[in-house]
Enzyme design. Sequence first.
Site, PDB file in Angstrom:
ATOM      1  N   GLN A 259     -22.934 -59.615 -64.530  1.00 21.19           N
ATOM      2  CA  GLN A 259     -23.292 -59.142 -63.258  1.00 21.19           C
ATOM      3  C   GLN A 259     -22.214 -60.013 -62.288  1.00 21.19           C
ATOM      4  O   GLN A 259     -21.800 -61.174 -62.554  1.00 21.19           O
ATOM      5  CB  GLN A 259     -24.597 -59.838 -62.874  1.00 21.19           C
ATOM      6  CG  GLN A 259     -25.691 -59.083 -63.570  1.00 21.19           C
ATOM      7  CD  GLN A 259     -27.219 -59.325 -63.131  1.00 21.19           C
ATOM      8  OE1 GLN A 259     -28.106 -59.335 -63.702  1.00 21.19           O
ATOM      9  NE2 GLN A 259     -27.398 -59.557 -61.710  1.00 21.19           N
TER      10      GLN A 259
ATOM     11  N   SER B 246     -22.790 -63.894 -70.407  1.00 15.61           N
ATOM     12  CA  SER B 246     -24.086 -63.440 -69.812  1.00 15.61           C
ATOM     13  C   SER B 246     -24.565 -62.020 -70.221  1.00 15.61           C
ATOM     14  O   SER B 246     -24.715 -61.790 -71.592  1.00 15.61           O
ATOM     15  CB  SER B 246     -24.539 -63.710 -68.562  1.00 15.61           C
ATOM     16  OG  SER B 246     -25.914 -63.515 -67.962  1.00 15.61           O
ATOM     17  N   LEU B 247     -24.983 -61.252 -69.453  1.00 14.13           N
ATOM     18  CA  LEU B 247     -25.363 -59.766 -69.688  1.00 14.13           C
ATOM     19  C   LEU B 247     -24.265 -59.159 -70.612  1.00 14.13           C
ATOM     20  O   LEU B 247     -24.718 -58.253 -71.183  1.00 14.13           O
ATOM     21  CB  LEU B 247     -25.474 -59.083 -68.519  1.00 14.13           C
ATOM     22  CG  LEU B 247     -25.292 -57.590 -68.556  1.00 14.13           C
ATOM     23  CD1 LEU B 247     -26.748 -56.854 -69.068  1.00 14.13           C
ATOM     24  CD2 LEU B 247     -25.130 -57.029 -67.108  1.00 14.13           C
TER      25      LEU B 247
ATOM     26  N   ARG C 194     -34.863 -56.098 -69.273  1.00 10.46           N
ATOM     27  CA  ARG C 194     -34.563 -57.547 -69.330  1.00 10.46           C
ATOM     28  C   ARG C 194     -34.310 -57.830 -67.808  1.00 10.46           C
ATOM     29  O   ARG C 194     -34.902 -58.883 -67.241  1.00 10.46           O
ATOM     30  CB  ARG C 194     -33.277 -57.882 -69.722  1.00 10.46           C
ATOM     31  CG  ARG C 194     -32.473 -59.357 -69.862  1.00 10.46           C
ATOM     32  CD  ARG C 194     -31.224 -59.322 -70.727  1.00 10.46           C
ATOM     33  NE  ARG C 194     -30.515 -60.631 -70.512  1.00 10.46           N
ATOM     34  CZ  ARG C 194     -29.835 -60.704 -69.837  1.00 10.46           C
ATOM     35  NH1 ARG C 194     -29.205 -59.949 -68.773  1.00 10.46           N
ATOM     36  NH2 ARG C 194     -29.253 -62.026 -69.844  1.00 10.46           N
TER      37      ARG C 194
ATOM     38  N   HIS D 278     -30.578 -67.515 -66.186  1.00  6.93           N
ATOM     39  CA  HIS D 278     -30.322 -68.638 -67.228  1.00  6.93           C
ATOM     40  C   HIS D 278     -30.760 -70.058 -67.078  1.00  6.93           C
ATOM     41  O   HIS D 278     -30.753 -70.758 -67.899  1.00  6.93           O
ATOM     42  CB  HIS D 278     -29.034 -68.593 -67.411  1.00  6.93           C
ATOM     43  CG  HIS D 278     -28.345 -67.370 -67.853  1.00  6.93           C
ATOM     44  ND1 HIS D 278     -28.482 -67.041 -69.263  1.00  6.93           N
ATOM     45  CD2 HIS D 278     -27.546 -66.552 -67.139  1.00  6.93           C
ATOM     46  CE1 HIS D 278     -27.914 -65.644 -69.109  1.00  6.93           C
ATOM     47  NE2 HIS D 278     -27.395 -65.584 -68.198  1.00  6.93           N
TER      48      HIS D 278
ATOM     49  N   GLN E 193     -31.202 -66.652 -74.706  1.00 11.04           N
ATOM     50  CA  GLN E 193     -30.318 -66.757 -73.619  1.00 11.04           C
ATOM     51  C   GLN E 193     -30.743 -66.519 -72.430  1.00 11.04           C
ATOM     52  O   GLN E 193     -30.217 -66.739 -71.366  1.00 11.04           O
ATOM     53  CB  GLN E 193     -29.318 -65.470 -74.252  1.00 11.04           C
ATOM     54  CG  GLN E 193     -27.908 -65.428 -73.498  1.00 11.04           C
ATOM     55  CD  GLN E 193     -27.823 -64.034 -72.742  1.00 11.04           C
ATOM     56  OE1 GLN E 193     -28.665 -63.315 -72.377  1.00 11.04           O
ATOM     57  NE2 GLN E 193     -26.302 -63.519 -73.108  1.00 11.04           N
TER      58      GLN E 193
END
Length: 319
Positions: A11, A91-92, A116, A206, A255
């Site tokens: 993102q 991340s994503l 998610r 996170h 995660q």
Amino acid sequence: MQAFAFVFPGQGSQSMGMLDAWGDHPVVLETLQEASDALGEDVAELIRRGPKEALALTTNTQPVMLVAGVAAYRVWIAETGAAPSAVAGHSLGEYSALVAAGVLTLTQAAPLVRFRAQAMQDAVPVGVGAMAAILGLDSAKVIAGCAEVTKELGETPDEVVEAVNFNDPLQTVIAGTKAAVERACVVLKAKGAKRALSLPVSAPFHSSLMKPAAARLKEKLKSVDFLAPQIALINNVDVAVEVDADRIRDALYRQAFGPVRWVECIQALKARGLTTLVECGPGKVLAGTVKRIDPDLNAMALSDPASLVELKKLLLGAA
């Protein structure tokens, strides 16, 4: 051909029209159609026309960034047949890496990342959480400062701030409740941070505040079939390469509320002998982090036909 790794952004790298440069490339069109069918909406239209506010909603941002990364990767494979030696995602972006590695199909991954995203948004109401980028301060000092603020606000047990994204040696993102993040920004600047920038996000990604979302994701992951990776994938949460489906699921679960150990991921790629890293998808954010993590690494981007031509020359010696 020299060995190389692909890394996928998360993102923050999204923008309206981010796939326009590919024009009517059949692989990109096929990828957009596959994602649209999986999500039951016109993903191409969302990316092309937005509006910007819609694209910024995490429930949209996560699927479109997945699609953008996968589209660029598929173009590369279709035109060169040259697979990377390893992959990773920020991340994503780890979900894009999972598709590239053959663990998930895009048809599986698109609704999964939307789930998610929704779970993350539901976990903390908009305005309750916050994130900020701390620039110019060693990550150990950022961790210590966050612990100091959390202890200081200890009389209010719901207040928390944590280091959640280790992007480069002098850039760490913090997340938590709004008041705690704001207080941490003041404390960390007093400790020597050059800047503390509030990030325009809708949830404290996170951080431990994401545990309710992670619990929902854990249940969802049980229903998704995972294949063994065909390419080594270094994950965010453990900086490890997993091949067992249950261990991959567990890493994705953790995660969601664990920090992105990006500096270590890049170092792990280098330790595998990979000194050329290609950011696959829109933007050049990760390419920038790679150079700041290790100036000796070669960082490139694959985001449009022009960059594709350059990469073919550099990696394959193609005319």
